[in-house]
Motif scaffolding. Structure first.
Motif, PDB file in Angstrom:
ATOM      1  N   SER B  26      44.822  42.220  32.768  1.00  0.00           N
ATOM      2  CA  SER B  26      43.787  43.123  33.153  1.00  0.00           C
ATOM      3  C   SER B  26      42.410  42.447  32.441  1.00  0.00           C
ATOM      4  CB  SER B  26      44.259  44.576  33.247  1.00  0.00           C
ATOM      5  OG  SER B  26      43.067  45.322  33.508  1.00  0.00           O
ATOM      6  N   ARG B  27      42.652  42.469  31.010  1.00  0.00           N
ATOM      7  CA  ARG B  27      41.207  42.379  30.235  1.00  0.00           C
ATOM      8  C   ARG B  27      40.625  41.025  30.711  1.00  0.00           C
ATOM      9  NH1 ARG B  27      44.637  43.564  25.535  1.00  0.00           N
ATOM     10  NH2 ARG B  27      44.261  45.850  25.233  1.00  0.00           N
ATOM     11  N   GLY B  30      38.737  41.505  33.785  1.00  0.00           N
ATOM     12  CA  GLY B  30      37.718  42.562  33.835  1.00  0.00           C
ATOM     13  C   GLY B  30      38.041  43.723  34.335  1.00  0.00           C
ATOM     14  N   GLY B  31      39.550  43.832  34.431  1.00  0.00           N
ATOM     15  CA  GLY B  31      39.777  45.231  35.112  1.00  0.00           C
ATOM     16  C   GLY B  31      40.031  45.240  36.661  1.00  0.00           C
ATOM     17  N   PRO B  81      32.205  30.926  40.231  1.00  0.00           N
ATOM     18  CA  PRO B  81      31.782  32.068  39.710  1.00  0.00           C
ATOM     19  C   PRO B  81      30.353  32.438  40.064  1.00  0.00           C
ATOM     20  CG  PRO B  81      31.529  30.698  38.037  1.00  0.00           C
ATOM     21  CD  PRO B  81      32.203  30.078  38.945  1.00  0.00           C
ATOM     22  N   LEU B  83      26.603  33.642  39.672  1.00  0.00           N
ATOM     23  CA  LEU B  83      25.401  33.332  38.532  1.00  0.00           C
ATOM     24  C   LEU B  83      25.419  34.730  37.683  1.00  0.00           C
ATOM     25  CD1 LEU B  83      22.379  31.867  40.722  1.00  0.00           C
ATOM     26  CD2 LEU B  83      24.224  30.564  39.212  1.00  0.00           C
ATOM     27  N   ASP B  99      33.711  43.199  29.516  1.00  0.00           N
ATOM     28  CA  ASP B  99      34.318  44.156  30.015  1.00  0.00           C
ATOM     29  C   ASP B  99      34.152  44.189  31.377  1.00  0.00           C
ATOM     30  OD1 ASP B  99      36.538  45.459  29.184  1.00  0.00           O
ATOM     31  OD2 ASP B  99      35.425  47.368  29.317  1.00  0.00           O
ATOM     32  N   ALA B 100      33.192  43.847  31.966  1.00  0.00           N
ATOM     33  CA  ALA B 100      32.675  44.119  33.281  1.00  0.00           C
ATOM     34  C   ALA B 100      33.396  43.013  34.059  1.00  0.00           C
ATOM     35  CB  ALA B 100      31.136  43.926  33.861  1.00  0.00           C
ATOM     36  N   PRO B 101      33.873  43.250  35.355  1.00  0.00           N
ATOM     37  CA  PRO B 101      34.513  42.129  36.078  1.00  0.00           C
ATOM     38  C   PRO B 101      33.867  40.805  36.177  1.00  0.00           C
ATOM     39  CG  PRO B 101      34.814  44.208  37.313  1.00  0.00           C
ATOM     40  CD  PRO B 101      33.839  44.755  36.234  1.00  0.00           C
ATOM     41  N   TRP B 109      36.202  32.055  33.537  1.00  0.00           N
ATOM     42  CA  TRP B 109      36.218  30.729  34.335  1.00  0.00           C
ATOM     43  C   TRP B 109      35.846  29.650  33.385  1.00  0.00           C
ATOM     44  CZ3 TRP B 109      31.734  27.596  34.484  1.00  0.00           C
ATOM     45  CH2 TRP B 109      32.081  26.542  35.697  1.00  0.00           C
TER      46      TRP B 109
END
Lengths: 321, 188
Positions: B26-27, B30-31, B81, B83, B99-101, B109
């Motif tokens: 999960s980390r 990003g959850g 990914p 940008l 921490d943000a997805p 990536w």
């Protein structure tokens, strides 16, 4: 509040149950007896010779790769894809009957030639879908897995189902393109004698460009596939090439849509000035124009990202384009 | 040779390892719960494929984490990914945490494209929140050596992320934000 890096209790419970079920299912399957204990030296030697011979002819490649596939899963998949083939046959029969009916009505002067051509195209599409379903079934029978459509899917010895399916898709796109061209000719005739608005022909031209782009994209995917199979692209580069092809296709197909929306807006403005349309109609066309602009910018951004990645990758590896 | 899987023992291993394994995955995403659940489930299915013939490993969690890491690498090698504004991805800042997805996806990536050891030190630092001292103790080396390794790995990661790190003009920002409704990454 629960930490978002903690699994939900529901997930933990469900996966635990899935694992328990899977373990019980596997344990119920008969365990293979150690064959080498039961068999004599002669049998062992014969089997070894057989393996060597098989390897020499390449058959062992397939056998080794797929011997561990679960038999039950394979049978279930084969049965599912066989049903899909049956369904595709039924659809083809229905399309053939509809074509016959359309031809009968055309001969009686009840429908136009375009209607007959549309039915013929439907029949050709149904036929192509049957060919794809048959290819899928063959692939499932050989691999025991779901068919793979990615250009970077590992080829099966002696057979390239990805390429075969792309070729069938090309035949569908070619048929659709021919049909739209015929429709355009008919629409241009009607526009020239004032029976139809010019916008009808414009929409068909945009559709033709879209189909042209799709056809070219399919051709380039086939080429990318050939490069991958020939080991000239690795899987990541092959996937990036496909992303580039698709982004270019979107860009190419969106440009005429944007032009069409611009022309519609100009036309609508002139109708409003003559009192023949309301400002709400103009707003609707303007929204369509903005949407097309947004989609085109999105495709351009995606294309630039993919191209940078390809450039990086090919620069790092010293080739591959 | 295939052996029968001891169901109860296996479920005990599952209960002991599921939470740390999930946290590990999960980390790195990003959850993103649905992606984390898919990857954890895939990891356990691989265990069920492998353990009957090889036996349950002495350290099941280490085995599962290794397989999950490989699945993460496979996943992030397949996706493109979105940008990211460099202002949001300040790797030099000690307070930075992906921490943000979307940030975690971009960092993962990039890590999927680095050498295993370089990715390892960055993962330990950014995703597992370990200090250089803790990493040094685990790797049986000096803190100074870890700092050097981190510096070099960070430089490599920044170079790898260069194509996706750029300040966006307002029009493109709107486009990308619109595209991100489908999720932080797009499968090719």
């Amino acid at each position: 509040m629960q930490d978002r890096h903690e699994p939900s209790d529901r997930f933990v419970e469900r996966l635990g149950q899935d694992i328990g079920t899977e373990v019980r299912r596997r344990n119920l399957q008969p365990q293979p007896a150690p064959w080498w204990r039961a068999a004599g030296l002669k049998t062992v030697a014969a089997a070894a010779a057989l393996v060597v011979v098989s390897m020499a002819v390449g058959g062992a490649v397939v056998a080794a790769a797929y011997q561990n596939e679960n038999r039950e899963q394979r049978e279930a998949l084969v049965s599912l894809y066989a049903r899909k083939v049956e369904l595709a046959k039924v659809r083809l029969d229905a399309a053939k009957q509809q074509l016959q009916e359309a031809e009968r009505r055309f001969n009686a002067g009840l429908v136009s030639q375009v209607t007959t051509m549309e039915q013929r195209q439907s029949m050709m599409e149904a036929d192509a879908q049957l060919r794809i379903a048959t290819l899928n079934l063959e692939e499932v029978r050989i691999t025991g897995r779901e068919p793979r459509d990615e250009v970077s899917a590992q080829p099966i010895p002696q057979r390239d189902f990805v390429n075969d399916r792309l070729q069938v898709s090309m035949s569908i796109a070619k048929g659709a393109l021919d049909l739209e061209k015929t429709k355009l000719q008919a629409a241009e005739r009607r526009v020239s004698i004032g029976l139809e608005q010019p916008s009808a022909a414009d929409a068909l031209r945009a559709r033709i460009i879209e189909l042209d782009a799709a056809l070219e994209a399919l051709q380039r995917k086939i080429e990318a596939r050939q490069m991958f199979v020939a080991n000239k692209y690795d899987s990541a580069l092959a996937d990036l090439r496909v992303a580039e092809i698709e982004a270019e296709q979107r860009q190419r197909a969106l440009k005429p849509q944007l032009d069409l929306a611009k022309r519609d807006l100009a036309r609508m403005d002139s109708l409003v000035s003559k009192g023949l349309a309301s400002p709400a109609d103009v707003a609707q066309v303007r929204v369509r124009l903005l949407e097309a602009e947004l989609e085109l910018s999105k495709a351009q951004v995606e294309l630039s990202i993919v191209r940078e990645q390809i450039a990086q990758r090919t620069a790092g590896k010293g080739g591959g384009s | 040779m295939n052996r029968e899987l001891p169901e109860q023992a296996l479920l005990d291993v599952y209960r002991e390892t599921i939470r740390p394994l999930y946290r590990f995955v999960s980390r790195r995403v990003g959850g993103d719960a649905s992606l984390a659940e898919d990857l954890v489930q895939d990891t356990w299915m691989r265990a069920l494929d492998s353990w009957p013939s090889r036996g349950v490993p002495d350290e099941p969690l280490a085995w599962l984490v290794r397989v999950a890491r490989n699945s993460l690498i496979d996943h992030f090698r397949r996706v493109t990914p979105q940008l990211v504004d460099p202002a949001r991805l300040d790797l030099e800042n000690a307070a930075f945490s992906p921490d943000a997805p979307d940030l975690a996806s971009v960092v993962s990536w990039g890590l999927a494209r680095l050498r295993r050891r370089q990715a390892g030190v960055l993962e330990a630092f950014y995703f597992d929140g370990r200090t250089t001292r803790e990493i040094a103790a685990e790797w049986k080396t000096t803190e100074r050596a870890v700092e050097g390794a981190l510096r070099r790995a960070r430089a490599k990661l920044k170079k790898t992320l260069k194509p996706v790190m750029r300040p966006l003009d307002p029009a493109k920002r709107r486009v990308v934000e619109g595209a991100s409704h489908a999720g932080p990454t797009r499968t090719l």
